[in-house]
Design a protein around this motif. Sequence first.
Motif, short mmCIF file in Angstrom:
data_model
loop_
_atom_site.label_atom_id
_atom_site.label_comp_id
_atom_site.label_asym_id
_atom_site.label_seq_id
_atom_site.Cartn_x
_atom_site.Cartn_y
_atom_site.Cartn_z
N SER A 82 61.92 -30.03 -82.48
CA SER A 82 63.32 -30.31 -82.18
C SER A 82 64.13 -30.16 -83.47
CB SER A 82 63.46 -31.75 -81.68
OG SER A 82 62.72 -31.91 -80.50
N GLN A 83 65.39 -29.96 -83.28
CA GLN A 83 66.25 -29.78 -84.45
C GLN A 83 66.14 -31.00 -85.39
OE1 GLN A 83 70.13 -30.98 -84.30
NE2 GLN A 83 71.09 -29.10 -85.02
N THR A 87 61.30 -28.37 -88.77
CA THR A 87 60.92 -27.04 -88.27
C THR A 87 60.96 -25.97 -89.37
OG1 THR A 87 63.20 -26.59 -87.57
CG2 THR A 87 61.72 -27.54 -85.92
N PRO A 162 64.91 -24.20 -83.20
CA PRO A 162 64.82 -25.57 -82.69
C PRO A 162 65.74 -25.88 -81.51
CG PRO A 162 65.48 -25.53 -85.02
CD PRO A 162 65.26 -24.11 -84.61
N SER A 448 56.86 -35.58 -86.99
CA SER A 448 57.46 -35.12 -88.23
C SER A 448 57.00 -35.91 -89.46
CB SER A 448 58.98 -35.24 -88.07
OG SER A 448 59.64 -34.81 -89.18
N PHE A 492 69.22 -19.10 -95.65
CA PHE A 492 69.28 -20.19 -94.67
C PHE A 492 70.01 -21.42 -95.23
CE2 PHE A 492 67.04 -23.57 -92.13
CZ PHE A 492 67.56 -23.20 -90.91
N TRP A 498 72.33 -26.51 -93.62
CA TRP A 498 70.99 -27.11 -93.67
C TRP A 498 70.67 -27.50 -95.10
CZ3 TRP A 498 66.53 -26.02 -96.34
CH2 TRP A 498 65.34 -26.59 -95.88
N ARG A 499 69.99 -28.64 -95.29
CA ARG A 499 69.46 -29.00 -96.61
C ARG A 499 68.02 -29.43 -96.44
NH1 ARG A 499 73.60 -27.11 -97.21
NH2 ARG A 499 75.47 -27.80 -98.32
N PHE A 500 67.25 -29.27 -97.49
CA PHE A 500 65.85 -29.66 -97.39
C PHE A 500 65.73 -31.16 -97.15
CE2 PHE A 500 61.82 -31.07 -99.26
CZ PHE A 500 60.97 -30.38 -98.43
N1 LIG Z 1 57.24 -31.12 -94.63
C1 LIG Z 1 58.15 -31.69 -93.84
N2 LIG Z 1 57.80 -32.26 -92.70
C2 LIG Z 1 58.68 -32.84 -91.91
N3 LIG Z 1 60.01 -32.90 -92.17
C3 LIG Z 1 60.43 -32.36 -93.30
C4 LIG Z 1 59.54 -31.72 -94.18
N4 LIG Z 1 60.26 -31.27 -95.20
C5 LIG Z 1 61.54 -31.59 -94.97
N5 LIG Z 1 61.64 -32.27 -93.83
C6 LIG Z 1 62.86 -32.82 -93.21
O1 LIG Z 1 63.22 -31.96 -92.15
C7 LIG Z 1 64.61 -32.10 -91.90
C8 LIG Z 1 65.18 -30.75 -91.57
O2 LIG Z 1 64.59 -30.34 -90.38
P1 LIG Z 1 64.70 -28.89 -89.84
O3 LIG Z 1 64.28 -27.94 -90.88
O4 LIG Z 1 63.98 -28.84 -88.53
O5 LIG Z 1 66.28 -28.75 -89.59
S1 LIG Z 1 67.01 -27.67 -88.70
O6 LIG Z 1 66.77 -28.01 -87.30
O7 LIG Z 1 66.49 -26.35 -89.06
O8 LIG Z 1 68.42 -27.81 -89.04
C9 LIG Z 1 65.23 -32.72 -93.14
O9 LIG Z 1 65.69 -34.01 -92.76
P2 LIG Z 1 66.97 -34.71 -93.43
O10 LIG Z 1 66.51 -35.12 -94.80
O11 LIG Z 1 67.29 -35.87 -92.55
O12 LIG Z 1 68.05 -33.69 -93.46
C10 LIG Z 1 64.06 -32.81 -94.12
O13 LIG Z 1 64.04 -33.97 -94.90
#
Ligand SMILES: Nc1ncnc2c1ncn2[C@@H]1O[C@H](COP(=O)(O)OS(=O)(=O)O)[C@@H](OP(=O)(O)O)[C@H]1O
Length: 545
Positions: A82-83, A87, A162, A448, A492, A498-500
Amino acid sequence: MILTEKESSMDAASTYDKIDSFKKYLSGDSTDGTEDLEDPFEDVDTVKVAQKALPAIDPADYPTHSQMVLEKRRRTVIVAGSQKCGTSALAAYLSSHPSIRFSKMKEVHHFDQNSNFKRGLKKYDAQWPLEPEDPDFEAQVEELGDLEEPTLRYGVRAEATPYYIASKDACSRIAKTFDREEDDYRLVVMIREPTDRAWSEYQMEMRRILDENAMKEALEKYAVEVFECYMQFKIPVFAQGLSLEEKTLEAYNECVPEEFMSLARFKKFEKVMSRQMKKGRASMNLRNAVKSQVKYNLVEKVQNCWEAKDPSEADAFMSFVDKISRSETYAVDADAFSAEEIQRLQKTKIKRGVIFKLSCLGPTFFEKLNSPQVAFSTDMQSYRTCKQAQATLDETSLTEVTQLVKACYKTPAKGITKQFLYRSMYAAQLQRCIDSGISPSKIFLIDSEDFKSSPSGILKELHEFIGVEDFEYEFNTPEDVHAEINNRFPTFELTTGWRFDGSTEEMPEKIRKDTTLFMRPFNLLLKEMMANGGMKGQKKYSFEP
Ligand SMILES: Nc1ncnc2c1ncn2[C@@H]1O[C@H](COP(=O)(O)OS(=O)(=O)O)[C@@H](OP(=O)(O)O)[C@H]1O
């Protein structure tokens, strides 16, 4: 599609003809030919490739990419949601696996967006271009014949969009497209504590709005400066040997201030532009990119300044806009329309790229984001009111919750926007997906948090599920994962909001509490589904129900 010099020559009169024909279009008497726009994929049979008859062999016996290629089999692995659940991190892992081919873009949006789906499987396949090092390259090229961009036809390929799991159409389209032995699919769905997910989405939306506002402000600030610079290039004069695209790009590079260029919105434009330049041809994408600039009123600003200086040049500029955007965009002066006509124009939500004067733009023109209180509480309240009206439906039954969500959350026909709570209702979405033809045994669930803290065990199981050999990735730290995401999908983070690690602000305590309570029935159903629903992957989630 290359715009020839003839096509791009100045013809100011045609611009004003178009205003007339646009008026006719609005009154239902369209003669503008817009509907006849060329669609290069319109005649592609969506399931032609998938339907090719192949001998029945158990795919499990042919687990690796190259074996699948040799056996003329294909498996599409789709990270469907999911978003905001990690992902992109998962996409970075999978794209580094030697037996998995990952799509060019992280998010393909083929099955959720009607306009993409309509273009057929050939367009989708182009996300996996054929490389000379691919096994059986020669044979495949020969078989594919004169296709413009030969695409990888067999093997294990993956993408991550997502939005799919939240979309009302994606799952049934996936099932219909790929549900056959020699051309099958697997879905991967990530879940995260629902309130955290919803808040993470809210924050991303906030960043997007800030990006848009920054773009808007920069346009206000730099319009005149950009205009002055454009004048040197005399954009409408295309007789100096450069193509329209080259000229436009050159002018942008030269005219647009640094501060402006670093904006996310601008980066998006630039990205499309340079891709087109590399390919040496213009396309629908280029026109769309230009249209997005039109949307931000740059064109109108420039035109106004231009007009003040030299009306004949202004006409030429109008012609430029007209030509570059073909019949899709009408360069109009809002004053040329009556109040009723403007109202009707606003209702079209610039679908046709009409250039308005800023003062004529309706309130929905620029995206808006309600305060968290309003965004979350209103959503909860309207769901509860809707639920009362569906008194026979009970929140403890999965089937009934799915019906409730269907009745109370209207997924817009085009795209899914800002439905923070809806997209955290994982059970209802998974159930709808299963109801639309996806076998639970083809879905792999990932929590997650667990994935973030210890990915290797989950990945091992996932590899088996996908049918590729286990693999030890070289990413050991979150920084490594982040770097790999940027390495694999370089634009991206720059362009999408989007931020990590994007969650910076705390969710207001009261909203967090209310949302968590609101989500409870959905979480309980998810728990049951994970344990006994026949899906693969994790059997329970890491958060409190
Ligand atoms: N390895 C790993 N496993 C699980 N989750 C992780 C991982 N790395 C990053 N993150 C967290 O993922 C969030 C971004 O998710 P997505 O990449 O699915 O976002 S998106 O749907 O493409 O916009 C984003 O959440 P937020 O910090 O709340 O923005 C990341 O912190």
